[in-house]
Design an enzyme around this catalytic site. Structure first.
Site, short mmCIF file in Angstrom:
data_model
loop_
_atom_site.label_atom_id
_atom_site.label_comp_id
_atom_site.label_asym_id
_atom_site.label_seq_id
_atom_site.Cartn_x
_atom_site.Cartn_y
_atom_site.Cartn_z
N GLU A 288 1.23 -1.27 -0.60
CA GLU A 288 0.40 0.14 0.22
C GLU A 288 0.38 1.24 0.15
OE1 GLU A 288 -4.41 0.29 1.95
OE2 GLU A 288 -2.79 0.19 2.96
N HIS A 309 7.72 -26.78 -1.17
CA HIS A 309 7.46 -27.93 -1.43
C HIS A 309 6.01 -28.23 -2.76
CE1 HIS A 309 9.42 -31.31 1.23
NE2 HIS A 309 8.81 -30.45 1.63
N LYS A 423 -14.32 1.38 -3.70
CA LYS A 423 -14.98 1.26 -2.86
C LYS A 423 -15.76 2.61 -4.31
CE LYS A 423 -12.49 1.65 0.99
NZ LYS A 423 -11.61 2.37 2.32
#
Length: 455
Positions: A288, A309, A423
């Protein structure tokens, strides 16, 4: 006590000799910009000297509130998203028994809400809480962040219904703005105990405010030691500390030198499962802060040796655009010796008599050597042990390194304009008042896309 340390030797050969040192003037300029408040985002520098400015009185107030919730609750729900919960979770998980959720404890269980909008998650949470004496910490500056506000609306009603309004007022705590916002209004109207999120501290830098300190104290951990570790790291990374001794400066310079040489992805590595949420917190902090203006190192993380793995193959032989930063913990809390097995069917008798941590450390060293040989530069952060003091150091080290690195990169490390885009679309699609124009624009784009696809 020793400080955490940084080793950048395993980046040699991947960048030009002297490349890190060449960043010293830019790093020093960035440090001065932070110190003097002359850089972009300078209204969000409250974290910079926060550790050394926290008073005993403030910590005692937080601890007293934590003790009240510890007495009245067997579960405390931390309602927050991003920096409003990740810092607390990072510290609590790092200090907790790996199987704490299955063990009886004198401390309340800390669980989390408000960081997603999953109906199944919230339903299962409310079902889980039906027979529990629970409290809530509502962490939000505005009180209108959708994920957190929705969860708190549900939790507030359930707490009042189950425990009664009078008890609910004792076990619901607000961590919010000093004067404004829905969460502040609710706290004042209901008479909740409240703590302030300073205006000049952004969410991802807020772990050493009540945002992080209150849940950590409720979980039973020493917030004074946490703050002391951060304060000592604040002093160790001050502008007057020589470049070669300032690990935050070195970290910022090294990652920028690698980025300039084409290393676009930083992978934070740990060999201690308890550090998983430290990585999650770190990803938000750096992603951010630096990911803007078409720039920024992409922050990723792995838990080794588990992910060796799976992701290990890509790291060893994939595109060479990555570097690793390994958090290495020198000393374990417990001791466990590999036993001898007479039949030795698993072929592990060569390990008999060794500490399990020795095996883990050799996996760490062997992986580092393999990855460096495979073309992956490695940085190594060494923590003497996992405790409150050294985690406090680690958190502040990463914060300081982030501020420096962002300024060296040439971005504002303290804003997040891109986060608002989703948003606006979400509110428009949900029909929130005031978003009519955005809704029309989305519908127009959708119609255009449909025509293009049908043709």
């Amino acid at each position: 006590m020793n400080n955490i340390s940084l080793n950048i030797d395993k980046t040699a050969g991947f960048i030009a000799e002297g490349a890190v040192k060449a960043y010293a003037p830019q790093v020093q300029e960035a440090l001065e910009m932070l110190e003097k408040g002359t850089g972009l985002g300078n209204d969000f520098l409250g974290w910079l000297h926060l550790p050394s400015s926290i008073t005993e009185e403030h910590l005692n107030d937080i601890q007293a509130t934590a003790d009240t919730l510890r007495e009245l609750c067997d579960v405390v729900v931390v309602a927050g998203i991003g920096g409003s919960y990740l810092g607390a979770r990072a510290v609590i998980e790092a200090l907790s028994n790996n199987f704490h959720s299955y063990l009886k404890s004198d401390s309340p269980a800390i669980i989390y809400a408000g960081h997603n909008i999953s109906e199944d998650y919230l339903f299962e949470l409310t079902e889980f809480l039906k027979d529990k004496k629970f409290g809530v910490i509502n962490i939000s500056k505005s009180g209108t962040t959708t994920e957190t506000a929705l969860a708190f609306r549900l939790l507030k009603k359930q707490c009042e219904d189950q425990r009664g309004i009078d008890v609910a007022r004792k076990v619901i705590v607000a961590v919010t703005d000093a004067k404004r916002g829905a969460a502040r209004t609710t706290a004042d109207n209901e008479g909740y105990k409240s703590f302030i999120i300073p205006d000049n501290v952004g969410g991802r830098f807020s772990v050493l405010t009540p945002v992080g300190l209150l849940p950590i104290a409720i979980a039973g951990y020493d917030i004074q030691a946490l703050v002391k570790g951060a304060a000592d790291m604040e002093a160790a990374t001050a502008p007057e500390v020589p470049f070669e001794e300032n690990i935050a400066a070195l970290y910022a310079a090294t990652r920028n030198a690698l980025y300039a040489d084409g290393k676009k992805i930083e992978i934070l590595v740990n060999y201690q499962p308890k550090l998983h949420y430290v990585s999650e917190w770190w990803k938000q902090l750096y992603g951010e802060s630096e990911g803007k203006d078409g720039k920024g190192i992409f922050p990723a993380s792995v838990d080794f040796s588990t992910d060796l793995h799976s992701m290990g193959q890509w790291i060893q032989q994939g595109e060479r655009t990555i570097f690793e930063t390994v958090i290495s913990v020198e000393n374990t809390e417990h001791s466990l010796i590999v036993p001898t097995d007479e039949k030795n069917l698993d072929g592990l008798n060569f390990l008999a008599g060794k500490h399990v941590d020795e095996v883990n450390k050799m996996a760490e060293l062997g992986t580092l050597l393999a990855h460096v040989d495979g073309g992956v530069p490695n940085l190594r952060i060494v923590m003497p042990k996992l405790d409150e003091y050294y985690i406090g150091q680690l958190l502040y080290f990463f914060e300081k390194g982030c501020g420096i690195s962002g300024y060296v990169l040439g971005v504002n490390p303290f804003n997040q304009p891109g986060v608002e885009d989703y948003k606006r679309n979400m509110f428009a699609l949900l029909g929130k008042p005031g978003y009519e124009e955005e809704s029309k624009a989305i519908q127009a784009r959708d119609r255009k896309s449909t025509r293009l696809n049908s043709s």
